[in-house]
Design an enzyme around this catalytic site. Structure first.
Site, PDB file in Angstrom:
ATOM      1  N   MET B   1       0.815  -1.149  -0.042  1.00  0.00           N
ATOM      2  CA  MET B   1      -0.173  -0.065   0.046  1.00  0.00           C
ATOM      3  C   MET B   1       0.778   1.249  -0.143  1.00  0.00           C
ATOM      4  SD  MET B   1       1.008   0.533   3.362  1.00  0.00           S
ATOM      5  CE  MET B   1       0.947  -1.250   3.771  1.00  0.00           C
ATOM      6  N   PRO B   2       2.204   1.133   0.461  1.00  0.00           N
ATOM      7  CA  PRO B   2       2.756   2.603   0.273  1.00  0.00           C
ATOM      8  C   PRO B   2       2.888   2.922  -1.025  1.00  0.00           C
ATOM      9  CG  PRO B   2       4.091   0.879   1.484  1.00  0.00           C
ATOM     10  CD  PRO B   2       3.108   0.271   0.578  1.00  0.00           C
TER      11      PRO B   2
END
Lengths: 127, 127, 127
Positions: B1-2
């Site tokens: 998700m970064p």
């Protein structure tokens, strides 16, 4: 530690953009009380269809010259400091560049102090 | 998700920029323990007047090659993980691209896990 | 108050980019319940090596057309509102631009209400 993203319309001079960045920096070491030299800024120019600022939100008349300033910084500033920063930037832009007071959008994003590395792969603020 | 935003000076090769992005990604799935394949990156080149890094803040000597890395990710990482990420990126850039250790600014922004949609209009991490 | 950053591949038409921005705005005043007119958006085009979306993370097939939407907004929205926003954007992009549902990455960043100035150097939401 603030990292400032400044987005503005293309076609202004390099001097104009540098002065915008100077004013934001002075607000960061002034009202926001970051240490002197704490200057990290990304300035991006956009064609007029790449920057959309509503021309009347909250009854404020904005033009294509509207500048967006988004500053990521450590949490802990007071509301009064934030207000003083907003005023510093809007006043400075008007006085030094003739930008209308209405044409400045500012947003602050707050993070923890261990969320920064200023070089050397070290979290300088972690302790 | 970064989601990683990488800002650097214009004029480096596509290979150079790709390698910067590879190193950031490897730090994300390594020290930050994101799942393999969790790679979403925006890489932007800037003229030298579009990227301002103080040349001496905290006594760290920075040059025009200074790379800015800003990673938005889920909250919950430890300080040790963050430190290991910073070190991974600075070491990798030096070893693989010859970039000076001083020329890396990294900032992390943390959000809640329901603040992501990876496609299909669904909040994949919400539960 | 949301400030939306929209990053997409270069080469789409101005109409295409405007429609993407319209859909994001409609999601902001719809599911996210911002006031009408609350529209502040930065749209940036990138060469295909400037925008990296994993082609298969979480089993979702992404292409070079993948659009990144990052919205900074006030805290306080519910998970249901966030989910409805994600769905609104993905559905709208598919229906109006034929974009595949898989090709939309969305991220939300939440801040305090005093972190905004919409012009005039004033923190309009501070009280």
């Amino acid at each position: 530690m603030p990292l400032a993203r400044i987005d503005l319309i293309t076609g202004k001079s390099a001097d104009y953009r540098r002065t915008v960045a100077d004013i934001v920096y002075e607000g960061i070491i002034g009202p926001l009380k970051a240490p002197e030299g704490d200057r990290f800024q990304v300035i991006t120019e956009h064609a007029d269809n790449g920057l959309i600022a509503d021309p009347n939100y909250l009854g404020i008349r904005r033009t294509k010259d509207c500048i967006f300033v988004q500053v990521t910084m450590n949490e802990g500033r007071t509301v009064e400091q934030k207000k003083a920063f907003f005023k510093h930037v809007a006043d400075g832009l008007q006085q030094r560049l003739g930008l209308r007071h209405e044409d400045v959008l500012i947003n602050l994003v707050e993070v923890r102090k261990e969320n920064w590395s200023f070089g050397n792969g070290i979290a300088q603020y972690a302790e």
